[in-house]
Write an enzyme that holds these catalytic residues in place. Structure first.
Site, PDB file in Angstrom:
ATOM      1  N   ASP A 127      -5.609  12.183   7.630  1.00 41.74           N
ATOM      2  CA  ASP A 127      -5.205  11.027   6.839  1.00 41.74           C
ATOM      3  C   ASP A 127      -3.699  10.804   7.041  1.00 41.74           C
ATOM      4  OD1 ASP A 127      -6.553   9.275   4.468  1.00 41.74           O
ATOM      5  OD2 ASP A 127      -4.468   9.711   3.928  1.00 41.74           O
TER       6      ASP A 127
ATOM      7  N   TYR B 131       1.751   3.363   1.404  1.00 35.73           N
ATOM      8  CA  TYR B 131       1.049   2.292   2.121  1.00 35.73           C
ATOM      9  C   TYR B 131       1.986   1.102   2.355  1.00 35.73           C
ATOM     10  CZ  TYR B 131      -3.313   4.809   1.432  1.00 35.73           C
ATOM     11  OH  TYR B 131      -4.304   5.772   1.471  1.00 35.73           O
TER      12      TYR B 131
ATOM     13  N   HIS C 203     -14.278  12.828   5.481  1.00 39.22           N
ATOM     14  CA  HIS C 203     -12.841  12.584   5.560  1.00 39.22           C
ATOM     15  C   HIS C 203     -12.011  13.769   5.055  1.00 39.22           C
ATOM     16  CE1 HIS C 203      -9.317  10.060   5.912  1.00 39.22           C
ATOM     17  NE2 HIS C 203      -8.984  10.298   4.657  1.00 39.22           N
TER      18      HIS C 203
END
Length: 463
Positions: free
Chosen positions: A227, A373, A430
């Protein structure tokens, strides 16, 4: 005649210019990092404390009481639609059971002790107090300790590595080394300080992580990440190839023109770009993009207005649980969206997942974690084209069966020409270290074994 020549020139331009720009053009220059960047309060710059201090995770009784009161005194939730699982988000009937468990059955003192079973520390890097776990195994004579930096992502935390720690640090007669683990909370996550000004993206965090390793006495080290941890590890391998001895990732996401174009072209005939047995991990693209549209709404919110949604999540532990654990549902298996319980306890326990929530709720880090982000998906950072710049660092990837995206190994080599191996797992999602710690740890140890053999071979050749 002129028209014919023009058509030929136009045809050649249409055919060869994309080939040139994608495959023949030199990579962009490596951007310059501000090595003196200061991300903390300005008034602390003149008196920076560079010591490494011990730290304990603490679930204060007053905070726990307030959390339990909030969980018990919340407003009733609207009932879910009939015959719906997690397709509309966290099923509110299931949510009730999780909130009751968090308020009544989650043993805060026991979980606090669980976190503190490994040594925690803090040190100030570039104005930020960086929290990290450091695990140093006892090794017999003849076994070398080698440092591994483990990097988490969102909505993960240092907690996702706990089940893997004893496996990664185990001493084996089959290895001449053992791993010493450095597991930091990313800036703005968990107990690590957030930046006080804009501009701290993955490249800037890569510098902070490199400086952390130097602070601890490691001039050269290995890096593992998934990630955001995978992206930051990739940036560390790009900016600091002399220090990163090898890079292992369970989440390779390359935002480059090559990967985008080839992925789209692969939709016409997928087996031209990947082995047939892996085609369903990426194709049909219609299904992939459908999942992307359905699952990536959070990304758009966090890349544009993280502080707005952060207000709600910081104020409401119920909202925080629903928002974060819904990701653990879908990102473990996409088909869990059709389950009333979201499949959350398919691989995880309630305590394990609530531990992650505590790493966001107690230090109040949900808003600051989401800002990453915004600091990545912007014109300044994307124009750097970091993923277009090859890294010479030896790399190794493991791709889980249910990871959010898949890249064939030959495509990864555009970024990592010294890709040593690509492991394909038939299980896992994930959160690989958290979900399947044994296969994860075995793959990491296999990678570092291979990196060390490669480095010994190169050293002999240089002699």
């Amino acid at each position: 005649m002129v028209k014919a020549v023009f058509k030929v020139v136009l045809f050649l331009a249409v055919v060869f210019l994309p080939i040139y720009f994608l495959f023949l053009a030199p990579p962009p220059p490596l951007p310059e990092l501000d090595h003196d960047a200061w991300w903390g309060p300005e008034n602390l710059k003149a008196k920076q404390d560079t010591s490494v201090k011990t730290f304990k995770v603490k679930f204060d009784k007053v905070l726990v009481k307030d959390l339990q009161d909030r969980l018990k005194s919340r407003s009733p939730f609207p009932p879910p639609l009939q015959n719906v699982g997690f397709e509309y988000g966290f099923n509110t009937n299931t949510l009730e059971t999780w909130l009751q468990y968090w308020a009544k059955d989650y043993n805060f003192a026991e979980r606090e002790a669980f976190f503190n079973q490994y040594p925690h520390f803090k040190t100030n890097i570039q104005g930020l107090d960086i929290h990290f776990v450091r695990v140093t195994p006892q090794v017999p004579e003849g076994v070398q300790l080698v440092p591994l930096l483990l990097l988490h992502g969102w909505p993960g935390s240092v907690r996702e590595f706990y089940e893997a720690i004893p496996l990664l640090t185990a001493v084996s007669k089959d290895r001449d080394f053992a791993l010493e683990l450095i597991i930091p909370s990313l800036p703005g996550y968990g107990y690590s300080s957030p930046a006080v000004r804009p501009g701290m993206g993955p490249s800037e965090i890569a510098l902070i992580m490199k400086n952390l390793m130097h602070r601890l006495g490691f001039k050269k080290f290995y890096v593992q990440g998934g990630d955001w941890g995978g992206l930051i590890g990739s940036h560390m391998s790009t900016f600091f190839p002399e220090e990163v001895l090898g890079f292992h990732s369970n989440g390779i996401f390359l935002f480059s023109r090559k990967t985008a174009l080839i992925t789209i072209l692969g939709a016409i005939y997928p087996t031209l770009i990947m082995d047939e047995k892996y085609v369903d991990r990426q194709y049909p693209l219609s299904q992939y993009y459908s999942n992307t549209i359905e699952e990536m709404g959070y990304m758009h919110i966090q890349a544009t207005k993280p502080d707005t949604v952060g207000i709600a999540l910081l104020d409401s532990p119920s909202g925080l649980l629903a928002y974060i654990l819904e990701k653990f549902s879908a990102w473990t298996r996409m088909d869990h969206r059709s389950k009333v319980d979201g499949g959350l306890e398919f691989k995880f326990t309630k305590d394990q997942l609530l531990d992650h929530l505590m790493m966001y709720y107690v230090p109040k880090s949900i808003t600051t974690s989401m800002r990453l982000y915004s600091e990545y998906f912007n014109k300044r950072v994307l124009s750097m084209n970091i993923d277009e710049i090859p890294s010479p660092v030896p790399a190794w990837v493991v791709q889980a069966r249910h990871e959010l995206a898949y890249l064939p190994p030959w495509l990864i080599r555009f970024k990592f020409p010294n890709l040593v191996n690509a492991t394909h797992l038939d299980d896992g999602g994930h959160f690989l270290a958290f979900e399947t710690p044994k296969p994860f740890s075995e793959d990491v140890l296999n990678a570092i074994t291979a990196f060390r053999k490669l480095q010994k071979k190169e050293s002999k050749e240089e002699l």
